[in-house]
Design a protein around this motif. Structure first.
Motif, PDB file in Angstrom:
ATOM      1  N   LEU A   1       0.876  -1.167   0.000  1.00 31.97           N
ATOM      2  CA  LEU A   1       0.000   0.000   0.000  1.00 31.97           C
ATOM      3  C   LEU A   1       0.915   1.219   0.000  1.00 31.97           C
ATOM      4  CD1 LEU A   1      -2.813  -1.039   2.509  1.00 31.97           C
ATOM      5  CD2 LEU A   1      -2.583  -1.517   0.079  1.00 31.97           C
TER       6      LEU A   1
ATOM      7  N   THR B   1       1.225  -7.347  -5.496  1.00 33.73           N
ATOM      8  CA  THR B   1       0.183  -6.392  -5.853  1.00 33.73           C
ATOM      9  C   THR B   1       0.466  -5.072  -5.146  1.00 33.73           C
ATOM     10  OG1 THR B   1      -1.269  -7.045  -4.028  1.00 33.73           O
ATOM     11  CG2 THR B   1      -1.499  -8.242  -6.113  1.00 33.73           C
TER      12      THR B   1
ATOM     13  N   ARG C   1      -1.452  -1.034  -4.197  1.00 34.90           N
ATOM     14  CA  ARG C   1      -2.540  -0.056  -4.236  1.00 34.90           C
ATOM     15  C   ARG C   1      -2.024   1.265  -3.676  1.00 34.90           C
ATOM     16  NH1 ARG C   1      -7.496  -2.240  -1.040  1.00 34.90           N
ATOM     17  NH2 ARG C   1      -8.549  -0.503  -2.098  1.00 34.90           N
ATOM     18  N   GLU C   2      -2.745   2.335  -3.974  1.00 41.20           N
ATOM     19  CA  GLU C   2      -2.304   3.671  -3.581  1.00 41.20           C
ATOM     20  C   GLU C   2      -2.921   4.114  -2.266  1.00 41.20           C
ATOM     21  OE1 GLU C   2      -1.959   8.227  -5.360  1.00 41.20           O
ATOM     22  OE2 GLU C   2      -3.409   6.833  -6.238  1.00 41.20           O
TER      23      GLU C   2
ATOM     24  N   THR D   1     -10.986   4.704  -5.556  1.00 42.90           N
ATOM     25  CA  THR D   1      -9.934   3.815  -6.048  1.00 42.90           C
ATOM     26  C   THR D   1      -8.816   3.542  -5.038  1.00 42.90           C
ATOM     27  OG1 THR D   1      -8.765   5.704  -7.032  1.00 42.90           O
ATOM     28  CG2 THR D   1     -10.314   4.516  -8.439  1.00 42.90           C
ATOM     29  N   ALA D   2      -8.578   4.452  -4.120  1.00 45.77           N
ATOM     30  CA  ALA D   2      -7.455   4.313  -3.188  1.00 45.77           C
ATOM     31  C   ALA D   2      -7.782   3.329  -2.071  1.00 45.77           C
ATOM     32  CB  ALA D   2      -7.096   5.667  -2.585  1.00 45.77           C
ATOM     33  N   ALA D   3      -6.713   2.819  -1.441  1.00 47.27           N
ATOM     34  CA  ALA D   3      -6.885   1.943  -0.280  1.00 47.27           C
ATOM     35  C   ALA D   3      -7.144   2.746   0.984  1.00 47.27           C
ATOM     36  CB  ALA D   3      -5.647   1.073  -0.094  1.00 47.27           C
TER      37      ALA D   3
END
Length: 360
Positions: A93, A115, A117-118, A153-155
């Motif tokens: 993240l 993987t 995420r942002e 869209t973000a974590a």
């Protein structure tokens, strides 16, 4: 050991750093090392020399000069790939709010085979909008739209209010008149670096309203902050005030106030604590610091991270120091009969990955 979810980290340099730039990532200082030494002469520097050389075909603890020469031989992209893929981290993240020629979350995922995420940094988001929306009402509308869009869209979100002002902020959201006046004054002054406490509070409450986790920098960092104003206990009134929103707060780093972060995680259901940065910089003493985190923090409220920035080595070191410290602690507690082996394994899985998977 279980797989790792790194719930707070940054990109790595795309190009080869020179010796001085590499060493600068081993410290939070903005000044040179003491005469006759380098920042390899730190717990973090020793940990890099312990864990990283074997991944590039050298012996552990080799001299810094030899390691850096080998790194240049391998090349930045291949060194990043080898180090990241060996870290054991399966998901990243990524806080994208730091400057420099750093890899994006997608690039980090490609290099590591994991993987990514942002995590959106609130202050940077506001500063970018201010450059395009100089009118106060226009800015506040655009900011609300941008936070809402990011939440899709973000974590999660991240705030560095501790750097920009300190954590001793008024706990309640600012009123409309107060907010507009502060916004107008900031924009009239040319906007730039956001340090106004009213606007910082507005960012925190805007993020809280989305329902996504909100990461907060606490504890030590570079000289841009004032450490005594980054004690997570200063957030107590805000923690109480924000609870009805359902926002989960993640107290990053903490050191040397990590025991306070553990206490807050114990007594407030929406507060979580993070071990990142603290373990990397304490090196051979990481086990002692991790044991202090585990004194009060509920085992379902503590999360692994590296806070790695710039160097792929910092992902390796963050992961290895955490795993080594946790293994030693759990082996000791099970050997003494204090914990069962089954419970120790479950706690390792929770802190390493499962808490982050559930939270984000």
């Amino acid at each position: 050991m279980p797989p790792l979810v790194d719930h707070h980290c940054h990109g790595v340099l795309r190009s080869d750093p020179d010796d001085a730039l590499f060493a600068s990532f081993l410290t939070e200082s903005d000044a040179p090392a003491a005469p006759g030494t380098s920042f390899f002469d730190t717990q973090l520097g020793f940990a890099v020399r312990r864990w990283c050389p074997p991944l590039l075909g050298l012996e552990a603890h080799c001299p810094p000069e030899r390691y850096l020469a080998r790194r240049r031989e391998v090349g930045a992209r291949e060194a990043n790939r080898l180090l990241l893929s060996a870290s054991g981290i399966t998901a990243f993240l990524v806080d994208t709010g730091l400057p420099g020629d750093l890899t994006s979350p997608a690039e980090l995922a490609e290099l590591s085979g994991a993987t990514a995420r942002e995590i959106v940094r609130l202050e940077l988001l506001a500063e970018a909008i201010a450059a395009e929306a100089p009118d106060p009402d226009q800015f506040l509308m655009a900011l609300a739209d941008a936070v809402g869009a990011a939440a899709r869209t973000a974590a999660g979100f991240k705030s560095v209010a501790g750097y920009r002002h300190g954590l001793d902020l008024a706990p309640e959201p600012p009123g409309p008149a107060e907010l507009r006046a502060a916004t107008a004054a900031w924009l009239a002054a040319g906007a730039g670096r956001l340090t106004d406490p009213v606007l910082l509070r507005h960012l925190l409450w805007s993020a809280a309203a989305t329902g996504l986790p909100l990461q907060l920098h606490t504890g030590f960092g570079d000289p841009d902050l004032r450490l005594h104003r980054c004690d997570p206990l200063l957030l107590t009134d805000f923690i109480r005030a924000v609870r009805p929103t359902g926002c989960r707060l993640v107290l990053l780093h903490g050191y040397p106030y990590h025991r306070g972060a553990g206490y807050l995680a114990q007594v407030y259901p929406h507060v979580y604590a993070d071990v990142g940065l603290s373990l990397s910089h304490t090196g051979a003493r990481a086990g002692a610091v991790l044991a202090e985190f585990l004194e009060l923090a509920p085992f379902g409220k503590l999360l692994f991270s590296t806070d790695a920035y710039g160097l792929a080595e910092l992902y390796v070191v963050g992961a290895r120091l955490y795993q080594d410290a946790l293994d030693r602690l759990l082996n000791g507690w099970t050997a003494s009969g204090s914990w069962s082996a089954e419970d120790a394994g479950r706690v390792a899985r929770l802190v390493s990955a499962e808490n982050a998977e559930r939270l984000y």
